[in-house]
Design a protein around this motif. Structure first.
Motif, PDB file in Angstrom:
ATOM      1  N   HIS A   1       0.858  -1.182   0.000  1.00 18.38           N
ATOM      2  CA  HIS A   1       0.000   0.000   0.000  1.00 18.38           C
ATOM      3  C   HIS A   1       0.892   1.228   0.000  1.00 18.38           C
ATOM      4  N   GLU A   2       0.314   2.355  -0.344  1.00 17.98           N
ATOM      5  CA  GLU A   2       1.101   3.592  -0.404  1.00 17.98           C
ATOM      6  C   GLU A   2       0.793   4.466   0.802  1.00 17.98           C
ATOM      7  N   LYS A   3       1.853   4.951   1.442  1.00 17.00           N
ATOM      8  CA  LYS A   3       1.718   5.807   2.613  1.00 17.00           C
ATOM      9  C   LYS A   3       2.854   6.814   2.600  1.00 17.00           C
ATOM     10  N   ALA A   4       2.496   8.099   2.654  1.00 13.96           N
ATOM     11  CA  ALA A   4       3.489   9.179   2.635  1.00 13.96           C
ATOM     12  C   ALA A   4       4.437   9.025   1.445  1.00 13.96           C
ATOM     13  N   GLN A   5       3.832   8.752   0.286  1.00 10.17           N
ATOM     14  CA  GLN A   5       4.566   8.613  -0.979  1.00 10.17           C
ATOM     15  C   GLN A   5       5.573   7.473  -0.953  1.00 10.17           C
ATOM     16  N   GLN A   6       5.310   6.493  -0.113  1.00 15.98           N
ATOM     17  CA  GLN A   6       6.148   5.301  -0.058  1.00 15.98           C
ATOM     18  C   GLN A   6       5.314   4.062  -0.312  1.00 15.98           C
ATOM     19  N   GLN A   7       5.911   3.074  -0.936  1.00 16.92           N
ATOM     20  CA  GLN A   7       5.262   1.781  -1.106  1.00 16.92           C
ATOM     21  C   GLN A   7       5.731   0.860   0.015  1.00 16.92           C
ATOM     22  N   LEU A   8       4.774   0.471   0.877  1.00  9.90           N
ATOM     23  CA  LEU A   8       5.089  -0.340   2.040  1.00  9.90           C
ATOM     24  C   LEU A   8       4.336  -1.673   1.982  1.00  9.90           C
ATOM     25  N   ILE A   9       4.918  -2.698   2.549  1.00 10.15           N
ATOM     26  CA  ILE A   9       4.300  -4.019   2.551  1.00 10.15           C
ATOM     27  C   ILE A   9       3.093  -4.021   3.490  1.00 10.15           C
ATOM     28  N   ALA A  10       1.953  -4.455   2.961  1.00 11.82           N
ATOM     29  CA  ALA A  10       0.737  -4.567   3.768  1.00 11.82           C
ATOM     30  C   ALA A  10       0.463  -6.018   4.156  1.00 11.82           C
ATOM     31  N   ARG A  11       0.675  -6.961   3.230  1.00 15.83           N
ATOM     32  CA  ARG A  11       0.455  -8.374   3.481  1.00 15.83           C
ATOM     33  C   ARG A  11       1.526  -9.172   2.738  1.00 15.83           C
ATOM     34  N   SER A  12       1.790 -10.365   3.259  1.00 14.86           N
ATOM     35  CA  SER A  12       2.778 -11.223   2.609  1.00 14.86           C
ATOM     36  C   SER A  12       2.401 -12.686   2.821  1.00 14.86           C
ATOM     37  N   CYS A  13       3.054 -13.575   2.104  1.00 10.19           N
ATOM     38  CA  CYS A  13       2.802 -15.006   2.240  1.00 10.19           C
ATOM     39  C   CYS A  13       3.819 -15.616   3.211  1.00 10.19           C
ATOM     40  N   GLN A  14       3.639 -16.905   3.491  1.00 14.64           N
ATOM     41  CA  GLN A  14       4.538 -17.581   4.430  1.00 14.64           C
ATOM     42  C   GLN A  14       5.976 -17.611   3.920  1.00 14.64           C
ATOM     43  N   GLN A  15       6.151 -17.853   2.608  1.00 18.68           N
ATOM     44  CA  GLN A  15       7.505 -17.880   2.051  1.00 18.68           C
ATOM     45  C   GLN A  15       8.206 -16.538   2.229  1.00 18.68           C
ATOM     46  N   SER A  16       7.452 -15.455   2.037  1.00 22.10           N
ATOM     47  CA  SER A  16       8.024 -14.123   2.190  1.00 22.10           C
ATOM     48  C   SER A  16       8.420 -13.868   3.634  1.00 22.10           C
ATOM     49  N   ARG A  17       7.579 -14.305   4.559  1.00 21.52           N
ATOM     50  CA  ARG A  17       7.895 -14.105   5.976  1.00 21.52           C
ATOM     51  C   ARG A  17       9.147 -14.865   6.384  1.00 21.52           C
ATOM     52  N   LEU A  18       9.258 -16.090   5.879  1.00 19.91           N
ATOM     53  CA  LEU A  18      10.442 -16.883   6.203  1.00 19.91           C
ATOM     54  C   LEU A  18      11.711 -16.247   5.636  1.00 19.91           C
ATOM     55  N   ALA A  19      11.536 -15.469   4.568  1.00 20.15           N
ATOM     56  CA  ALA A  19      12.690 -14.776   3.970  1.00 20.15           C
ATOM     57  C   ALA A  19      13.011 -13.470   4.679  1.00 20.15           C
ATOM     58  N   GLY A  20      12.183 -13.100   5.681  1.00 24.71           N
ATOM     59  CA  GLY A  20      12.462 -11.902   6.457  1.00 24.71           C
ATOM     60  C   GLY A  20      11.591 -10.706   6.154  1.00 24.71           C
TER      61      GLY A  20
END
Length: 317
Positions: free
Chosen positions: A34-53
């Motif tokens: 999602h976009e916040k203060a002109q930045q693209q920030l992670i809102a949701r991720s999958c299990q593989q992404s979480r395991l990658a940090g």
């Protein structure tokens, strides 16, 4: 409080990614931003992404450094809300008092907070006997969630606040908290489990209060003077001194459309055109409500013969 009250809270920490992967039948790691203060920030991720940090509120640039082969999509909170509503309606088979977490808001800009409220709650007080015990009920529910491809963290407790807290912060994915062990087991949970605002939590952290044991040992008057009534209400709801009802999901009636004729007809072409027009209207109505259908029932009433019906079931919505 009724000592027999039992509340089940289910948290879906990976809901958006798992629904997407099931729909697309994919295995590539997913990130939603999602976009916040002109930045693209992670809102949701999958299990593989979480395991990658990858973590919520991390920048997309940082997340891409953790995962090279990843699908990136704009986060749509309305789709998450729709999935929660569908799950809440499905859970009515376990309890008629089933509802989305009351604090879930699609316009919440704090994605960490919003993700914690991505869940449903059920009052199972009257359902336990039907399923021959809490464990049987929860096991059946868990098995079905696994068939859906969904990760759920579940907790059963005497209060909604406690069930919510354990489903999010317990060390195990499934918890059963008896009334006589409630205070003891709440003690080690973090202050965040109380569902208080960020400012209050920050102040408590600054004065060295990190868990619920330390917080519950403080005099209520001191908490009231420093934080106002909201914090005390949350504590009372947590330990069962103040009731917190579940707002049940509203079940919408199945849409029905009619086309009365001025008189009987034997013209199949006329019936075909009428059916085609009704289908067009139905699709327009469902589109407005962001809904789909899998089963259609056509009813043709005749004057000198029994009513004719035709049921149509689609392979997908």
């Amino acid at each position: 409080m009724n000592s027999a009250k039992r509340v089940l809270s289910i948290w879906f920490p990976l809901l958006m990614a798992e629904v997407w992967q099931r729909k697309m039948n994919g295995t590539t790691p997913l990130l939603f931003f999602h976009e916040k203060a002109q930045q693209q920030l992670i809102a949701r991720s999958c299990q593989q992404s979480r395991l990658a940090g990858v973590r919520t509120s991390m920048s997309v640039t940082h997340a891409r450094a953790c995962l090279k082969n990843v699908e990136l999509h704009q986060f749509n909170p309305l789709l998450e809300q729709k999935a929660l509503a569908a799950l809440s309606r499905w859970a009515i088979r376990f309890s008629p008092l089933s509802g989305i977490d009351a604090a879930f808001k699609i316009d919440d800009t704090d994605q960490i907070n919003q993700q914690l409220h991505c869940g449903i709650n059920l009052d199972i007080s009257g359902s336990v006997r039907l399923f021959r015990g809490e464990e049987n009920l929860v096991n059946q529910l868990n098995l079905t969630l696994k068939r859906f491809g969904l990760t759920g963290r579940l907790a059963v407790a005497p209060t909604l606040g406690a069930a919510w807290a354990f489903s999010r912060f317990a060390r195990v994915p499934t918890s059963f908290i008896p009334q006589d062990k409630l205070h003891q087991q709440l003690a080690e949970l973090p202050v965040r489990a109380l569902r208080i605002d960020n400012l209050s939590r920050q102040i408590l952290t600054e004065v060295g209060i990190s868990n619920l044991r330390e917080l519950l040992e403080l005099p209520p008057k001191a908490l009231l003077d420093r934080f106002g009534p909201r914090l005390l209400i949350r504590i009372r709801q947590l330990i069962g001194h103040e009731d917190e009802p579940i707002t049940p999901i509203r079940i919408t009636a199945h849409p029905e459309l009619f086309f009365p004729l001025t008189g009987p007809t034997t013209q199949l072409e006329a019936l075909y055109q009428i059916t085609k027009e009704l289908l067009k209207r139905l699709c327009q109505e469902l589109e407005k409500q962001h809904q789909r259908f899998r089963k259609l029932l056509f009813i043709y009433r005749r004057i000198n013969a029994p009513t004719a019906t035709l049921s149509l079931i689609l392979s997908s919505p």
